[in-house]
Write an enzyme that holds these catalytic residues in place. Structure first.
Site, PDB file in Angstrom:
ATOM      1  N   SER A  64       0.806  -1.222   0.000  1.00 40.39           N
ATOM      2  CA  SER A  64       0.000   0.000   0.000  1.00 40.39           C
ATOM      3  C   SER A  64       0.842   1.278   0.000  1.00 40.39           C
ATOM      4  O   SER A  64       1.611   1.505  -0.917  1.00 40.39           O
ATOM      5  CB  SER A  64      -0.946  -0.063   1.192  1.00 40.39           C
ATOM      6  OG  SER A  64      -1.790   1.031   1.214  1.00 40.39           O
ATOM      7  N   ASP A 280      -6.331   2.050  -3.097  1.00 39.82           N
ATOM      8  CA  ASP A 280      -7.574   1.767  -2.365  1.00 39.82           C
ATOM      9  C   ASP A 280      -7.955   2.928  -1.445  1.00 39.82           C
ATOM     10  O   ASP A 280      -8.836   2.808  -0.606  1.00 39.82           O
ATOM     11  CB  ASP A 280      -7.503   0.442  -1.585  1.00 39.82           C
ATOM     12  CG  ASP A 280      -6.490   0.462  -0.469  1.00 39.82           C
ATOM     13  OD1 ASP A 280      -5.695   1.414  -0.383  1.00 39.82           O
ATOM     14  OD2 ASP A 280      -6.490  -0.500   0.333  1.00 39.82           O
ATOM     15  N   ALA A 371     -11.298   8.631   7.800  1.00 38.16           N
ATOM     16  CA  ALA A 371     -10.874   9.984   7.439  1.00 38.16           C
ATOM     17  C   ALA A 371      -9.717   9.935   6.439  1.00 38.16           C
ATOM     18  O   ALA A 371      -9.593  10.790   5.561  1.00 38.16           O
ATOM     19  CB  ALA A 371     -10.448  10.737   8.697  1.00 38.16           C
ATOM     20  N   ARG A 496      -4.726   5.147  20.978  1.00 35.73           N
ATOM     21  CA  ARG A 496      -4.869   3.728  20.612  1.00 35.73           C
ATOM     22  C   ARG A 496      -3.519   3.185  20.149  1.00 35.73           C
ATOM     23  O   ARG A 496      -2.720   3.927  19.553  1.00 35.73           O
ATOM     24  CB  ARG A 496      -5.931   3.546  19.520  1.00 35.73           C
ATOM     25  CG  ARG A 496      -5.708   4.377  18.279  1.00 35.73           C
ATOM     26  CD  ARG A 496      -6.727   4.065  17.193  1.00 35.73           C
ATOM     27  NE  ARG A 496      -6.417   2.836  16.480  1.00 35.73           N
ATOM     28  CZ  ARG A 496      -5.544   2.746  15.485  1.00 35.73           C
ATOM     29  NH1 ARG A 496      -4.893   3.812  15.044  1.00 35.73           N
ATOM     30  NH2 ARG A 496      -5.309   1.598  14.911  1.00 35.73           N
ATOM     31  N   PRO A 497      -3.285   1.907  20.436  1.00 37.97           N
ATOM     32  CA  PRO A 497      -2.044   1.338  19.908  1.00 37.97           C
ATOM     33  C   PRO A 497      -2.199   1.149  18.407  1.00 37.97           C
ATOM     34  O   PRO A 497      -3.250   0.684  17.948  1.00 37.97           O
ATOM     35  CB  PRO A 497      -1.942  -0.020  20.621  1.00 37.97           C
ATOM     36  CG  PRO A 497      -3.314  -0.351  21.079  1.00 37.97           C
ATOM     37  CD  PRO A 497      -4.089   0.933  21.194  1.00 37.97           C
ATOM     38  N   SER A 498      -1.193   1.524  17.642  1.00 36.56           N
ATOM     39  CA  SER A 498      -1.277   1.347  16.188  1.00 36.56           C
ATOM     40  C   SER A 498      -1.319  -0.141  15.850  1.00 36.56           C
ATOM     41  O   SER A 498      -0.731  -0.960  16.547  1.00 36.56           O
ATOM     42  CB  SER A 498      -0.048   1.987  15.540  1.00 36.56           C
ATOM     43  OG  SER A 498       0.174   1.414  14.274  1.00 36.56           O
ATOM     44  N   GLY A 499      -2.009  -0.461  14.767  1.00 37.57           N
ATOM     45  CA  GLY A 499      -2.040  -1.844  14.300  1.00 37.57           C
ATOM     46  C   GLY A 499      -0.974  -2.113  13.260  1.00 37.57           C
ATOM     47  O   GLY A 499      -0.824  -3.243  12.797  1.00 37.57           O
ATOM     48  N   ARG A 505      -0.862   5.902  19.036  1.00 41.70           N
ATOM     49  CA  ARG A 505      -1.333   7.091  18.330  1.00 41.70           C
ATOM     50  C   ARG A 505      -2.208   7.942  19.250  1.00 41.70           C
ATOM     51  O   ARG A 505      -2.979   7.412  20.054  1.00 41.70           O
ATOM     52  CB  ARG A 505      -2.126   6.698  17.089  1.00 41.70           C
ATOM     53  CG  ARG A 505      -1.308   5.887  16.113  1.00 41.70           C
ATOM     54  CD  ARG A 505      -1.807   6.055  14.695  1.00 41.70           C
ATOM     55  NE  ARG A 505      -1.194   5.080  13.810  1.00 41.70           N
ATOM     56  CZ  ARG A 505       0.008   5.203  13.259  1.00 41.70           C
ATOM     57  NH1 ARG A 505       0.751   6.275  13.501  1.00 41.70           N
ATOM     58  NH2 ARG A 505       0.486   4.260  12.470  1.00 41.70           N
TER      59      ARG A 505
HETATM   60  C1  16G Z   1      -4.325  -0.116   7.679  1.00 38.48           C
HETATM   61  C2  16G Z   1      -5.800  -0.205   7.351  1.00 38.48           C
HETATM   62  C3  16G Z   1      -6.463   1.147   7.448  1.00 38.48           C
HETATM   63  C4  16G Z   1      -6.203   1.800   8.774  1.00 38.48           C
HETATM   64  C5  16G Z   1      -4.726   1.815   9.098  1.00 38.48           C
HETATM   65  C6  16G Z   1      -4.521   2.216  10.530  1.00 38.48           C
HETATM   66  C7  16G Z   1      -6.902  -1.642   5.738  1.00 38.48           C
HETATM   67  C8  16G Z   1      -6.998  -2.064   4.307  1.00 38.48           C
HETATM   68  N1  16G Z   1      -5.995  -0.727   6.019  1.00 38.48           N
HETATM   69  O1  16G Z   1      -3.648   0.626   6.709  1.00 38.48           O
HETATM   70  O2  16G Z   1      -7.838   0.959   7.261  1.00 38.48           O
HETATM   71  O3  16G Z   1      -6.679   3.112   8.791  1.00 38.48           O
HETATM   72  O4  16G Z   1      -4.194   0.496   8.939  1.00 38.48           O
HETATM   73  O5  16G Z   1      -3.177   2.151  10.870  1.00 38.48           O
HETATM   74  O6  16G Z   1      -7.629  -2.122   6.588  1.00 38.48           O
HETATM   75  P1  16G Z   1      -2.702   2.265  12.359  1.00 38.48           P
HETATM   76  O7  16G Z   1      -3.327   1.136  13.142  1.00 38.48           O
HETATM   77  O8  16G Z   1      -1.224   2.181  12.282  1.00 38.48           O
HETATM   78  O9  16G Z   1      -3.153   3.591  12.860  1.00 38.48           O
HETATM   79 MG    MG Z   2      -3.749   1.197   0.317  1.00 36.90          MG
END
Ligand code: 16G
Ligand code: MG
Length: 566
Positions: A64, A280, A371, A496-499, A505
């Site tokens: 991505s 996307d 957002a 929130r913990p980032s995923g 964050r």
């Molecule tokens: C990923 C997710 C996106 C989300 C972002 C949050 C998909 C396809 N992509 O890019 O939706 O906004 O993670 O990232 O689900 P974060 O957990 O690091 O804030």
């Molecule tokens: Mg993408």
């Protein structure tokens, strides 16, 4: 299962010793050189999932908006959705199994999920334009083949195009033809039909500047543009001919830096948009007459779309249940506008497309957007049938509105948020309503906000509830946030913990930028103190501002490399 062959081929895609990765919010993501074994194993897993669901499964090779050196992979479930959570766990187990445990893990998954190994399997594969993607997708194919699966390699595709292919193949062609030509034709036909209805089709509505992040979106948009050129002319920037993927351009860059991408000249009031690296996500923007930059994010896109759909429903005389799904990051002004002015119910879910998508399926018409520009609209089968009927049976104005709705439904990619499809939807709505980009922007004014990130020893100490809007642990953190929020007007904050990255964050909004900045900083300090901050204490000021570069999915602290155990 020919375990001998699996062992033999697996050795050709050997796992680096001790490397631990996690199937995160959007699959696996890390440096491309660490992913060969993961690709092979995701090929194997896709075959098992296909056998279990008796359906075609997708595998997309992309990272991505991450830097060009990274790569990643995600599986696409039968109706074009993200992989089911229980299988995400299997994916993590399989990716992390040491070579000698691979067979056992595969057998465990098959048994747990009651996979009939005699069942046929079919997997479709797509990849983005990263230099590493072609070889990695070959490793996926090796995995599919060794387990006896059939496959079709689509080669270069945007992520949402692969989701579309999977959806088409599993619905007997009812959703569309599972070819790139089928995708172009379905969307373009709907778009051209819609824009024919627009009374104001002056130049203002005919041209759009598109920043393609030097990614796959450029290639696909270029292939597609002649299909819809009678309705819209697009001018492509960052088309990959010279710049680096996602470097100083793309939706993530524009959203997080709140400035235009490099390589795009913008005249005042010109309509511009940016895709991310796998197309996307989309955001719009423009410069006003004073040269000020204005970002139009996913919240405003959702507002435009849901208002338009609601107007059409009123015109047709249908009272269908329409809902908008957002995350905690949605600007407070957008939620207020939707609820109070538009009278549309708004729901909040955890971050990540799969959560929003799932919630949106509960409505006759569910519009969801993050957002950051990920989103689409979903229409229940009953609604689609009803609208088709109305388009045939109703008269005059009502019939026209029903026809429009029918075309809008076709124009959305209901399998996944899709920058190309969303762009065409937005362009059609602006043309039909005769709205300029400034008028769209003026629907409401965003509350000033700030996003920051904080380094902690282990981000898992933070757990949240209420769609990530409240912290449950560590003790005292939510109380501290509540006290800080009370000091400012129109304020809100959450952590929130980032995923996708090893950080916590922080989001804050308030009535002025200064207040939002202060609040975000104070909340960062609270996180640092109460959740085990490491390194330098958060400093006040803009420098600490978030840049959302998602580095990898390594679980817990550190990067994938730091996780390597000897
Ligand atoms: C990923 C997710 C996106 C989300 C972002 C949050 C998909 C396809 N992509 O890019 O939706 O906004 O993670 O990232 O689900 P974060 O957990 O690091 O804030
Ligand atoms: Mg993408």
């Amino acid at each position: 299962m020919d375990l001998g062959a699996i062992t033999k081929y697996s050795a050709l895609h050997a796992k680096p010793n001790g490397l631990i990765l996690q199937y995160g919010t959007a699959g696996f993501r890390t440096k491309a050189e660490h992913l060969d074994h993961v690709m092979f194993r995701m090929g194997l897993l896709a075959v098992l999932r296909s056998k279990q669901t008796k359906s075609t499964i997708g595998v997309m090779v992309t990272a991505s908006h991450n830097p060009e050196e990274d790569n990643g992979v995600k599986l696409v479930d039968p109706l074009g959705e993200m992989l089911a959570p229980s299988w995400e766990e299997h994916a993590t187990c399989l990716a992390n199994a040491e070579e000698q445990d691979m067979q056992r893990v595969l057998i465990d998954i098959s048994e747990k999920e009651a996979v009939n190994l005699q069942q046929d399997a079919f997997v479709v594969i797509g990849r983005d334009t990263r230099p590493s993607s072609e070889k990695l997708s070959q490793s996926v194919i090796d995995g599919v083949t060794v387990l006896g699966g059939q496959f079709h390699d689509y080669g270069l595709l945007t992520t949402p195009q692969l989701h579309y292919m999977v959806y088409c193949r599993n619905t007997g062609g009812r959703y569309g033809k599972a070819t790139i030509e089928g995708y172009y034709q379905k969307l373009s036909k709907a778009f051209v039909e819609l824009t024919k209805q627009a009374s104001c089709s002056g130049d203002e509505y005919r041209s759009l500047k598109v920043d393609c992040a030097n990614g796959i979106g450029a290639l696909k948009l270029r292939e597609m543009e002649h299909y819809f050129s009678q309705g819209l002319s697009v001018q492509l920037f960052n088309d990959g001919s010279k710049g680096k993927l996602n470097h100083l351009c793309g939706a993530d860059f524009v959203k997080s830096h709140q400035k235009p991408p490099q390589g795009m000249e913008i005249k005042s009031n010109e309509r511009c948009c940016s895709f991310d690296g796998d197309a996307d996500r989309i955001v719009y923007y423009y410069h006003d007459a004073d040269g000020h930059f204005h970002l139009i994010d996913g919240d405003k896109i959702a507002t435009l779309i849901s208002s338009f759909l609601k107007e059409l429903l009123v015109e047709i005389g249908e009272s269908l249940n329409i809902g908008v799904v957002q995350t905690a990051y949605a600007n407070g002004s957008s939620t207020r506008y939707l609820e109070e002015v538009m009278k549309v119910p708004v729901y909040c879910t955890k971050t990540g497309v799969k959560h929003l998508h799932h919630k949106a399926q509960e409505f006759d018409i569910g519009v969801y957007f993050e957002a950051n520009g990920h989103g689409t609209a979903l229409f229940s089968t009953a609604v689609e049938m009803k609208i088709k009927q109305s388009a045939e049976q109703l008269e005059d104005k009502k019939r026209k509105a029903a026809k429009m709705l029918e075309n809008i439904i076709d124009l959305f990619n209901q399998a996944a948020g899709d920058a190309i499809s969303d762009m065409l939807v937005i362009e059609a709505i602006l043309a039909l309503k005769g709205l300029t980009v400034q008028q769209w922007d003026a629907l409401y004014t965003d509350l000033p906000n700030r996003q920051l990130k904080v380094q902690v020893a282990d981000r898992r100490v933070i757990s949240t509830t209420n769609a990530e809007r409240q912290a449950v642990t560590p003790p005292g953190l939510q109380e501290a946030i509540n006290d800080l929020v009370k000091k400012y007007k129109l304020s809100r904050a959450f952590v929130r913990p980032s995923g996708t990255e090893d950080v916590v964050r922080v989001y804050a909004e308030a009535d002025s930028q200064e207040s939002a900045d202060h609040l975000a900083h104070e909340v960062s300090l609270a996180v640092f103190q109460l959740a085990g901050g490491i390194g330098e204490r958060p400093q006040p000021g803009y420098k600490a501002a978030e840049t959302t570069h998602n580095i990898n999915n390594a679980f817990g602290p550190g990067t994938a490399d730091e996780h390597t155990v000897p």
